[in-house]
Design an enzyme around this catalytic site. Sequence first.
Site, PDB file in Angstrom:
ATOM      1  N   HIS A 139     -32.981  -3.649  19.573  1.00 45.18           N
ATOM      2  CA  HIS A 139     -32.336  -4.504  20.557  1.00 45.18           C
ATOM      3  C   HIS A 139     -33.253  -4.636  21.765  1.00 45.18           C
ATOM      4  CE1 HIS A 139     -29.266  -6.036  23.360  1.00 45.18           C
ATOM      5  NE2 HIS A 139     -28.585  -6.360  22.296  1.00 45.18           N
ATOM      6  N   ASP A 195     -25.173  -6.645  15.093  1.00 44.35           N
ATOM      7  CA  ASP A 195     -25.316  -7.628  14.025  1.00 44.35           C
ATOM      8  C   ASP A 195     -25.259  -7.012  12.625  1.00 44.35           C
ATOM      9  OD1 ASP A 195     -25.764  -9.594  15.992  1.00 44.35           O
ATOM     10  OD2 ASP A 195     -27.865  -8.996  16.112  1.00 44.35           O
TER      11      ASP A 195
END
Length: 215
Positions: A139, A195
Amino acid sequence: MANMSMLTAAAYCHHIGRDFTPPRAGLSYIENFLLMTGHVEAATGLPNPRYVNAIERLWVLIADHEMTCSTAALLQTASALPDVISCMVSAISALYGPLHGGAIEVAYKNIESIGSISNVPAKIARVKAGKERLYGYGHRVYRVTDPRFVFIREILNELSEEVEKDPLLKVAFEVDRVASEDEYFTSRNLRPNADLFAAFVYKALYVPFPVISEL
């Protein structure tokens, strides 16, 4: 928000050849969205309360994420004082990108391409060799496990009966297990983000996720 929900539901129904059901007064935002898309119980004609609860928590979780790329795009466009629809188009365009909202679909297709648990070691090896990427990991901001991932995992645990029917989810769990123990990922602070498992919540709710994301 109400108009966007109706437009999305209408487009979804058209895409899969299903009759659009008009919203009803007295139902919540999520209940009406599921009603309009035809995801209802045969016995009651209404959405499953468990699924309503799961989607409500998932959407709040995803929405409550401060100044994201799409939020910034909307605000920057709005600063020029165009109409509301133009601002929304700007936000949706940013959201569609594979490094933002579209990342959920990319991560799902990445897991789908692995196919089975037996193929996980080879996938990890290709990632470590720089030949492929492991979507759903890492991330731009977080150097720890994405805090949203924890809540998504909780939702999946509550949908254990539905999840058990999805063999690809077992592949995702195995990818997570292997990567979390591999020095290549741990030394680079590459940990799961929201995700990796978000698409599987939709699948557990019998919503064809790839179709939703194409809209």
